[in-house]
Design an enzyme around this catalytic site. Structure first.
Site, PDB file in Angstrom:
ATOM      1  N   LYS A 126       6.107 -32.817  21.464  1.00 47.32           N
ATOM      2  CA  LYS A 126       4.662 -32.597  21.645  1.00 47.32           C
ATOM      3  C   LYS A 126       3.944 -33.580  20.742  1.00 47.32           C
ATOM      4  O   LYS A 126       4.244 -33.642  19.535  1.00 47.32           O
ATOM      5  CB  LYS A 126       4.300 -31.165  21.254  1.00 47.32           C
TER       6      LYS A 126
HETATM    7  C1  5RP Z   1      -0.195 -27.961  15.339  1.00 49.23           C
HETATM    8  C2  5RP Z   1       0.033 -27.210  16.574  1.00 49.23           C
HETATM    9  C3  5RP Z   1      -0.772 -25.968  16.699  1.00 49.23           C
HETATM   10  O1  5RP Z   1       0.034 -24.992  16.246  1.00 49.23           O
HETATM   11  C4  5RP Z   1      -1.266 -25.740  18.106  1.00 49.23           C
HETATM   12  O2  5RP Z   1      -0.200 -25.728  18.978  1.00 49.23           O
HETATM   13  C5  5RP Z   1      -2.241 -26.844  18.430  1.00 49.23           C
HETATM   14  O3  5RP Z   1      -2.924 -26.555  19.575  1.00 49.23           O
HETATM   15  P1  5RP Z   1      -4.323 -27.287  19.842  1.00 49.23           P
HETATM   16  O4  5RP Z   1      -4.397 -28.500  18.947  1.00 49.23           O
HETATM   17  O5  5RP Z   1      -4.328 -27.668  21.295  1.00 49.23           O
HETATM   18  O6  5RP Z   1      -5.412 -26.291  19.502  1.00 49.23           O
HETATM   19  O7  5RP Z   1       0.842 -27.579  17.390  1.00 49.23           O
HETATM   20  O8  5RP Z   1       0.307 -29.257  15.470  1.00 49.23           O
END
Ligand code: 5RP
Length: 295
Positions: free
Chosen positions: A205
């Site tokens: 991710k």
């Molecule tokens: C931090 C993360 C967070 O826990 C979350 O998943 C982020 O989601 P978003 O930025 O879309 O609010 O992955 O790196």
């Protein structure tokens, strides 16, 4: 270990060429994996489209209650049918999500920081494999802090989780962390995503950036794009569209879904881009109609 002197700059990512080791399986880099992990990856990436809409609501593991997540128990029933995968902590799932939802689970397994300190880069593996199996997790999410003070410990966390997850046919999702002063360049994301994949993660991710197609081409496992800070809905849809066009196999959004005026409609609009090849215009019109706005 190769020395760093005289390193030639990479130049040709062949971004137009499909990944060569597909093995007739719809998830990049998984051709040589076992049946069980392929099943779990299929719970995440739709076999028809190869893509996924993940809903990230694991913010509480270091942010506590954030705007839009104050009452997960009230939010989840409205959203659950509009996303493919839940990215969450075990605490949120067990307390606020009914177990009969039949969606993929990306279980957040690292923790150890909070918003009360500036350096968020020192985490530990907090969820053991037994509880991950008990939660029927499809993937285990590990935060990775390339270039930060906690780089070594976060890469050790990733390796420990990959080692344990591989024993049980569970996938690992490496999450590229970006601190407030970390550069969001393709150079940084190429480094971070490739390190995560080389250490054995099955999914990465990260964030959308310039030359994103090269970041994707250089990463031998599928990339899902984080939503990041809340954007106006149309910009969030543009980012989703550009990510998919650039080769991402999905979005893993949190704030851009749960902080929108109509989270379910926003998730649906993203899914139209991810699974139905909607353009930004089409997705924006869909969203606007769903919430009764005219663009
Ligand atoms: C931090 C993360 C967070 O826990 C979350 O998943 C982020 O989601 P978003 O930025 O879309 O609010 O992955 O790196």
């Amino acid at each position: 270990m190769a020395d760093l002197d005289g390193n030639k700059a990479e130049k040709d990512y062949h971004a137009d060429k499909p990944f060569a080791v597909s093995g007739n399986f719809h998830v990049k880099g998984a051709a040589n994996l076992d049946w069980g992990v392929k099943k779990r990856l299929s719970n995440i990436f739709n076999p028809r489209t190869g893509n996924t809409v993940m809903f990230a609501f694991d913010h509480g593991y270091f942010m506590g209650s954030v705007s839009g997540l104050e009452r997960l128990d009230l939010l989840m029933p409205k959203l659950i049918d509009h996303v493919d995968v839940l990215m969450a902590t075990r605490g949120a799932l067990r307390t606020c999500v009914r177990p009969n939802f039949r969606k993929g689970i990306a279980l957040r397994v690292t923790s150890g920081s909070s918003m009360l300190n500036d350096d968020l880069s020192h985490e530990v593996v907090a969820v053991d494999m037994e509880d991950a199996i008990r939660m029927d997790a499809d993937a285990l999410a590990v935060q990775v802090f390339v270039g930060a003070d906690g780089q070594l410990s976060s890469l050790e966390n990733l390796s420990k989780v990959v080692n344990a997850a591989n024993r049980y046919g569970i996938a690992t999702l490496g999450v590229v962390a970006v601190g407030k002063d970390m550069e969001r360049t393709d150079k940084y994301f190429k480094l971070a995503t490739r390190i995560i994949a080389e250490l054995g993660a099955n999914i990465v991710k990260t964030y959308y950036c310039e030359k994103f197609d090269e970041v994707v081409a250089a990463c031998p496992v599928p990339i899902v794009v984080a939503g990041g800070k809340k954007l106006p809905e149309k910009q969030a849809l543009e980012m989703a569209y550009n990510s998919i066009q650039g080769g991402a196999r999905g979005l893993d959004m949190g704030r851009n879904i749960f902080q929108s005026p109509n989270p379910a409609a926003m998730a649906d609009a993203i899914a139209k881009i991810v699974h139905r090849k909607f353009t930004v215009k089409e997705a924006w019109e869909f969203y606007s109609d769903a919430v009764g706005q005219k663009s």
